[in-house]
Motif scaffolding. Structure first.
Motif, PDB file in Angstrom:
ATOM      1  N   ALA A  62       0.834  -1.212   0.000  1.00  0.00           N
ATOM      2  CA  ALA A  62       0.000   0.000   0.000  1.00  0.00           C
ATOM      3  C   ALA A  62       0.863   1.254   0.000  1.00  0.00           C
ATOM      4  CB  ALA A  62      -0.939  -0.014   1.207  1.00  0.00           C
ATOM      5  N   LEU A  63       1.947   1.267   0.770  1.00  0.00           N
ATOM      6  CA  LEU A  63       2.843   2.426   0.797  1.00  0.00           C
ATOM      7  C   LEU A  63       3.513   2.648  -0.553  1.00  0.00           C
ATOM      8  CD1 LEU A  63       4.519   1.996   4.315  1.00  0.00           C
ATOM      9  CD2 LEU A  63       2.902   3.774   3.610  1.00  0.00           C
ATOM     10  N   VAL A  64       3.943   1.562  -1.193  1.00  0.00           N
ATOM     11  CA  VAL A  64       4.585   1.677  -2.504  1.00  0.00           C
ATOM     12  C   VAL A  64       3.597   2.232  -3.521  1.00  0.00           C
ATOM     13  CG1 VAL A  64       5.557   0.321  -4.401  1.00  0.00           C
ATOM     14  CG2 VAL A  64       6.321  -0.083  -2.060  1.00  0.00           C
ATOM     15  N   GLN A  65       2.376   1.740  -3.479  1.00  0.00           N
ATOM     16  CA  GLN A  65       1.363   2.244  -4.416  1.00  0.00           C
ATOM     17  C   GLN A  65       1.052   3.715  -4.149  1.00  0.00           C
ATOM     18  OE1 GLN A  65      -2.000  -0.388  -4.097  1.00  0.00           O
ATOM     19  NE2 GLN A  65      -1.078  -1.940  -5.441  1.00  0.00           N
ATOM     20  N   ALA A  66       0.980   4.093  -2.877  1.00  0.00           N
ATOM     21  CA  ALA A  66       0.723   5.502  -2.539  1.00  0.00           C
ATOM     22  C   ALA A  66       1.870   6.374  -3.031  1.00  0.00           C
ATOM     23  CB  ALA A  66       0.555   5.650  -1.031  1.00  0.00           C
ATOM     24  N   ARG A  67       3.118   5.943  -2.896  1.00  0.00           N
ATOM     25  CA  ARG A  67       4.270   6.683  -3.358  1.00  0.00           C
ATOM     26  C   ARG A  67       4.231   6.858  -4.867  1.00  0.00           C
ATOM     27  NH1 ARG A  67       9.864   4.609  -1.362  1.00  0.00           N
ATOM     28  NH2 ARG A  67       9.004   5.367   0.590  1.00  0.00           N
ATOM     29  N   GLU A  68       3.860   5.766  -5.591  1.00  0.00           N
ATOM     30  CA  GLU A  68       3.771   5.827  -7.047  1.00  0.00           C
ATOM     31  C   GLU A  68       2.665   6.798  -7.483  1.00  0.00           C
ATOM     32  OE1 GLU A  68       3.249   1.798  -8.364  1.00  0.00           O
ATOM     33  OE2 GLU A  68       5.339   1.280  -8.031  1.00  0.00           O
ATOM     34  N   SER A 104       1.587   9.413  -5.785  1.00  0.00           N
ATOM     35  CA  SER A 104       2.003  10.800  -5.521  1.00  0.00           C
ATOM     36  C   SER A 104       3.080  11.228  -6.532  1.00  0.00           C
ATOM     37  CB  SER A 104       2.527  10.941  -4.090  1.00  0.00           C
ATOM     38  OG  SER A 104       3.697  10.174  -3.918  1.00  0.00           O
ATOM     39  N   ALA A 105       3.897  10.307  -6.980  1.00  0.00           N
ATOM     40  CA  ALA A 105       4.924  10.623  -7.957  1.00  0.00           C
ATOM     41  C   ALA A 105       4.258  10.960  -9.304  1.00  0.00           C
ATOM     42  CB  ALA A 105       5.894   9.469  -8.119  1.00  0.00           C
TER      43      ALA A 105
END
Length: 169
Positions: free
Chosen positions: A156-162, A164-165
């Motif tokens: 979930a954190l990786v997807q949120a980072r992607e 926002s990027a």
């Protein structure tokens, strides 16, 4: 009562041992299964004519346990073990082995002949496993659940980072 008479069995054994005919050809000419002819020949070689006229009987629990342990110790097949101990049918030994492996040697001492009682659950009780083994399994399940939750949060954190990027571009 046997499907084949003693005379037929003796003729079959004679064809295989003295005339040198193959077990397959003799079995096809009878007609019967190849395994049956092999059993007759083995019983005749071990016990003579009496081996061909053996009847199934009742066996003690000690005898059953001895047969199964002997087979396992000497790496014999069920057929070889049945012939060695003069048991007319190898499938009988197979049933004993299944009971021995599933329920333990003490289950072979029970007399299971006769009509089954109504509403009776299982006659055999499976041996209880160690509580320490159960505790180990429970601990492993909890560890795997925690690992699964951790990986979900990380994903979930990786997807949120992607996301926002992509928004900042």
């Amino acid at each position: 009562m046997s499907k084949h008479t003693l005379e037929v069995k003796l003729k079959v054994v004679n064809d295989v041992l003295e005339k040198g005919m193959s077990v397959n050809s003799v079995a096809k000419s009878l007609p019967t299964a190849k395994v049956v002819v092999q059993r007759w020949v083995a019983l005749y070689e071990k016990f003579g004519v009496e081996g061909l006229s053996m009847k199934s009987g009742t066996y003690t629990g000690d005898f059953k346990v001895h047969v199964i342990e002997y087979i396992h110790k000497n790496n014999l097949s069920l057929f070889q073990g049945a012939v060695h101990f003069g048991i007319p049918n190898g499938s009988t030994v197979g049933v004993w082995e299944r009971i021995y492996l599933e329920y333990g040697p003490e289950a072979l001492y029970r007399d299971n002949r006769g009509r089954k009682a109504k509403m009776k659950k299982d006659k055999f009780k499976k041996p209880n496993t160690d509580n320490s083994q159960n505790e180990d399994l429970i601990a492993e399940v909890q560890r795997l659940r925690m690992e699964n939750e951790y990986l979900k949060k990380l994903n979930a954190l990786v997807q949120a980072r992607e996301k926002s990027a992509k928004k900042t571009k």
